[in-house]
Design a protein around this motif. Structure first.
Motif, PDB file in Angstrom:
ATOM      1  N   ASP A 163      47.523  43.034  41.397  1.00 13.99           N
ATOM      2  CA  ASP A 163      47.123  41.856  40.625  1.00 13.99           C
ATOM      3  C   ASP A 163      46.553  40.723  41.481  1.00 13.99           C
ATOM      4  O   ASP A 163      45.522  40.139  41.168  1.00 13.99           O
ATOM      5  N   SER A 164      47.210  40.437  42.590  1.00 13.89           N
ATOM      6  CA  SER A 164      46.774  39.294  43.392  1.00 13.89           C
ATOM      7  C   SER A 164      45.770  39.698  44.476  1.00 13.89           C
ATOM      8  O   SER A 164      45.394  38.892  45.312  1.00 13.89           O
ATOM      9  N   LYS A 165      45.368  40.966  44.460  1.00 10.12           N
ATOM     10  CA  LYS A 165      44.454  41.441  45.508  1.00 10.12           C
ATOM     11  C   LYS A 165      43.055  41.653  44.942  1.00 10.12           C
ATOM     12  O   LYS A 165      42.892  41.788  43.727  1.00 10.12           O
ATOM     13  N   ASN A 166      42.062  41.676  45.824  1.00 12.90           N
ATOM     14  CA  ASN A 166      40.727  41.955  45.280  1.00 12.90           C
ATOM     15  C   ASN A 166      40.267  43.379  45.578  1.00 12.90           C
ATOM     16  O   ASN A 166      39.093  43.669  45.652  1.00 12.90           O
TER      17      ASN A 166
END
Ligand code: SER
Length: 323
Positions: A163-166
């Motif tokens: 979720d918090s990664k690209n």
């Protein structure tokens, strides 16, 4: 290397429509299906093979940059009930493998792979509910529903991991009601009675219905289905921890449909030969779906007018019969 879109089950009712839709938009596509399709073009590569062939799936990811996956390869509800072991192999295990491959691919290539999974009203149960929301208690009783729910949950969990990664995977899913298409008559599903009945009327045939006249189920047209998938997948991000959304256009009983058809065609004969294999499944699926979350999170719209919806479906089907 240019990035590509992977479509599994490209010969199916949904897969073939999404393939055509994305091909028209000039995307580079890799299609996978058990059966062959002859028409190929420069930007489409079609592979004949099984979704359960792990080496084949791995090689597709190894030899391409896949930015989006549309995963339609599956057994429908009635076919799944007849072959529960195969259903779990195809509908659940192979889907989970594909999600894992897509996530690893995203990590390896430092991209976020968008993954579309078509879920179903079959995840509901054990009792029929009205206006079913994503937050209602769901305890499916059929193997088809159990497998779909397992994939929904696995995909949502994987999504949260990244979720918090690209990079990694961006999982998106829709719980489909019965899909009505004017140019194909599906079989193997529980909701298939609706397109089958319209088709029988359009070709002057009697229809033998396996569901009781009171059976209420939600439906959507194939056109709206394709547009909704495109709309959901077209968003850069969907600001929601909920990854699976309900959508529908109209909800009606077998008799409502019969009456609408009769109104259009005059004399049309139906015989009810209730088949418990169909009825017992339909009785655990919701009569209608609450679409508020889809409306809020990705602007799904629906006119929800049964008369208009059914008229359009019947007219489309007649038009197709004539061609
Ligand atoms: N339309 C499907 C079926 O009846 C449910 O997703 O199997």
């Amino acid at each position: 290397m240019n990035s590509k879109i992977l479509i599994t089950g490209f010969n199916g009712e949904l897969g073939s429509k999404i393939l055509d839709f994305l091909a028209q938009k000039n995307y580079s596509i890799i299609g996978l299906d058990l059966n062959k399709k002859l028409s190929q073009s420069d930007n489409i590569k079609l592979i004949q093979g099984s979704i359960s062939d792990k080496d084949l799936i791995q090689s597709i990811f190894d030899n391409n940059i896949i930015s989006e996956v549309y995963h339609f390869a599956a057994l429908l509800s009635q076919t799944a009930a007849k072959n529960p072991k195969l259903a779990t192999e195809i509908n659940e295990n192979s889907s989970i493998n594909l999600i894992n491959c897509a996530a690893v691919h995203g990590v390896k290539n430092n991209i976020k792979v968008k993954f579309f999974f078509p879920s179903s009203i079959a995840v509901y149960g054990p009792r029929k509910i009205h206006n079913a929301s994503e937050f209602d208690i769901i305890k499916p009783t059929t193997i088809y529903g159990i497998n779909k729910l397992a994939v929904e949950q696995y995909g949502s969990k994987k999504h949260t991991e990244f979720d918090s990664k690209n990079y990694g995977i961006d999982f998106r899913s829709i719980r489909f009601p019965g899909v009505i298409s004017s140019d194909s008559i599906p079989s193997g599903g529980t909701t298939d009675y609706a397109p089958q009945m319209i088709h029988a009327a359009a070709t002057n045939k009697q229809y033998i219905c396996k569901l009781s006249k009171e059976t209420l189920l939600p439906f959507i047209s194939i056109e709206k289905t394709v547009l909704s998938i495109h709309q959901l997948m077209g968003m850069n991000t969907i600001n929601s921890t909920l990854r699976v959304f309900n959508i529908q256009e109209a909800s009606f009983s077998v008799e409502d449909l019969y009456k609408a058809i009769q109104h259009k065609f005059g004399e049309f004969k139906i015989e009810y030969v209730i088949d418990n294999k169909f009825q017992s499944v339909a009785d655990t699926w919701p009569s209608s779906l609450n679409c508020d979350e889809a409306k809020k999170k990705w602007k799904f719209t629906s006119s929800e007018d049964f008369e208009k919806f059914i008229k359009k479906m019947i007219n489309e089907m007649i038009k197709n019969e004539k061609n």
